[in-house]
Design an enzyme around this catalytic site. Structure first.
Site, PDB file in Angstrom:
ATOM      1  N   GLU A  90       0.302   5.207   0.645  1.00 57.94           N
ATOM      2  CA  GLU A  90      -0.641   6.247   1.091  1.00 57.94           C
ATOM      3  C   GLU A  90      -0.187   7.626   0.620  1.00 57.94           C
ATOM      4  O   GLU A  90       0.908   7.793   0.075  1.00 57.94           O
ATOM      5  CB  GLU A  90      -0.776   6.175   2.613  1.00 57.94           C
ATOM      6  CG  GLU A  90      -1.363   4.832   3.043  1.00 57.94           C
ATOM      7  CD  GLU A  90      -1.666   4.742   4.521  1.00 57.94           C
ATOM      8  OE1 GLU A  90      -1.226   5.605   5.309  1.00 57.94           O
ATOM      9  OE2 GLU A  90      -2.366   3.770   4.895  1.00 57.94           O
ATOM     10  N   CYS A 138     -10.540  -3.890  -3.897  1.00 57.77           N
ATOM     11  CA  CYS A 138      -9.543  -4.870  -4.353  1.00 57.77           C
ATOM     12  C   CYS A 138     -10.216  -6.175  -4.758  1.00 57.77           C
ATOM     13  O   CYS A 138      -9.787  -6.826  -5.724  1.00 57.77           O
ATOM     14  CB  CYS A 138      -8.505  -5.104  -3.267  1.00 57.77           C
ATOM     15  SG  CYS A 138      -7.442  -3.653  -3.046  1.00 57.77           S
ATOM     16  N   CYS A 149     -10.007  -5.382   0.861  1.00 56.20           N
ATOM     17  CA  CYS A 149     -11.147  -4.462   0.828  1.00 56.20           C
ATOM     18  C   CYS A 149     -12.023  -4.743  -0.400  1.00 56.20           C
ATOM     19  O   CYS A 149     -11.634  -5.465  -1.326  1.00 56.20           O
ATOM     20  CB  CYS A 149     -10.663  -3.010   0.818  1.00 56.20           C
ATOM     21  SG  CYS A 149     -10.138  -2.411  -0.798  1.00 56.20           S
ATOM     22  N   ASN A 189       0.840  -1.195   0.000  1.00 58.48           N
ATOM     23  CA  ASN A 189       0.000   0.000   0.000  1.00 58.48           C
ATOM     24  C   ASN A 189       0.878   1.250   0.000  1.00 58.48           C
ATOM     25  O   ASN A 189       1.963   1.276   0.583  1.00 58.48           O
ATOM     26  CB  ASN A 189      -1.031   0.000   1.149  1.00 58.48           C
ATOM     27  CG  ASN A 189      -0.446  -0.195   2.522  1.00 58.48           C
ATOM     28  OD1 ASN A 189       0.611  -0.797   2.685  1.00 58.48           O
ATOM     29  ND2 ASN A 189      -1.141   0.303   3.525  1.00 58.48           N
ATOM     30  N   CYS A 244      -4.107   0.528  -2.479  1.00 58.27           N
ATOM     31  CA  CYS A 244      -3.969  -0.728  -1.734  1.00 58.27           C
ATOM     32  C   CYS A 244      -2.897  -1.618  -2.362  1.00 58.27           C
ATOM     33  O   CYS A 244      -2.635  -1.551  -3.575  1.00 58.27           O
ATOM     34  CB  CYS A 244      -5.282  -1.500  -1.743  1.00 58.27           C
ATOM     35  SG  CYS A 244      -6.598  -0.761  -0.780  1.00 58.27           S
ATOM     36  N   GLU A 278      -3.005  -4.887  -2.974  1.00 56.32           N
ATOM     37  CA  GLU A 278      -3.500  -5.858  -3.960  1.00 56.32           C
ATOM     38  C   GLU A 278      -3.631  -5.222  -5.340  1.00 56.32           C
ATOM     39  O   GLU A 278      -3.261  -5.808  -6.356  1.00 56.32           O
ATOM     40  CB  GLU A 278      -4.872  -6.403  -3.548  1.00 56.32           C
ATOM     41  CG  GLU A 278      -4.898  -7.115  -2.212  1.00 56.32           C
ATOM     42  CD  GLU A 278      -5.201  -6.207  -1.042  1.00 56.32           C
ATOM     43  OE1 GLU A 278      -4.716  -5.060  -1.019  1.00 56.32           O
ATOM     44  OE2 GLU A 278      -5.922  -6.644  -0.140  1.00 56.32           O
TER      45      GLU A 278
HETATM   46  N1  THU Z   1      -5.291  -1.571   2.481  1.00 57.06           N
HETATM   47  C1  THU Z   1      -4.724  -2.381   1.535  1.00 57.06           C
HETATM   48  O1  THU Z   1      -3.591  -2.139   1.073  1.00 57.06           O
HETATM   49  N2  THU Z   1      -5.442  -3.439   1.105  1.00 57.06           N
HETATM   50  C2  THU Z   1      -6.679  -3.771   1.559  1.00 57.06           C
HETATM   51  O2  THU Z   1      -7.317  -4.649   0.998  1.00 57.06           O
HETATM   52  C3  THU Z   1      -7.216  -3.105   2.751  1.00 57.06           C
HETATM   53  C4  THU Z   1      -6.608  -1.800   3.047  1.00 57.06           C
HETATM   54  C5  THU Z   1      -4.538  -0.389   2.934  1.00 57.06           C
HETATM   55  C6  THU Z   1      -5.141   0.906   2.502  1.00 57.06           C
HETATM   56  C7  THU Z   1      -4.596   1.838   3.557  1.00 57.06           C
HETATM   57  O3  THU Z   1      -3.295   2.248   3.148  1.00 57.06           O
HETATM   58  C8  THU Z   1      -4.467   0.976   4.793  1.00 57.06           C
HETATM   59  O4  THU Z   1      -4.492  -0.368   4.331  1.00 57.06           O
HETATM   60  C9  THU Z   1      -5.589   1.179   5.804  1.00 57.06           C
HETATM   61  O5  THU Z   1      -6.820   1.098   5.208  1.00 57.06           O
END
Ligand code: THU
Length: 133
Positions: free
Chosen positions: A49, A92, A89, A47, A58, A60
């Protein structure tokens, strides 16, 4: 063509290694993903940000976009590693579903414990290209 058979532990290790690169200064929730392409190649993502929160990506989806950008469209499995074994999530799930419902999903924690399901189980009754017909 010889098809390398899926090595679940190796895929989880690749996702855990990618997680080390996670850029998550805002949530503190670090995620790593690894995709096993039908070619036998593995593509990873973490991920990433952003100070403009909604621009965050994300792990994935980063992995899928990297793999597709390298010409891959068939995937046997994806591994996702988080501290606590959190599930992918909804966004994804939909992006993974684009490439098939049979893909194996390994949802792992940092200890290497994991549960296994398919994309179809993770996102039942999903929207797909078939609905566009
Ligand atoms: N996140 C992912 O990378 N993948 C997911 O399927 C769930 C959430 C990340 C997004 C964000 O940077 C952090 O986790 C918190 O939501």
């Amino acid at each position: 063509m010889m098809r390398a058979s899926l090595d679940r532990e190796a895929l989880i290790r690749a996702a855990a290694a990618a997680r080390e690169f996670a850029y998550a200064p805002y949530s503190g929730y670090e995620v790593g993903a690894a995709l096993w392409a039908a070619s036998g190649r593995v593509y990873v993502g973490c991920n990433v940000e952003n100070a403009v929160y909604p621009l965050s990506m994300c792990a994935e989806r980063a992995a899928v976009f990297s793999a597709v950008s390298d010409g891959q469209r068939e995937f046997d499995a994806v591994a996702v590693v988080t501290e606590n074994g959190g599930a992918p999530c909804g966004s994804c799930r939909q992006v993974l579903r684009e490439f098939g419902t049979g893909m194996v999903v390994l949802i792992a924690d940092v200890e290497g414990n994991y549960r296994e399901m398919t994309v179809g189980e993770l996102l039942p009754d999903s929207f797909s290209v078939a609905d566009l017909a």
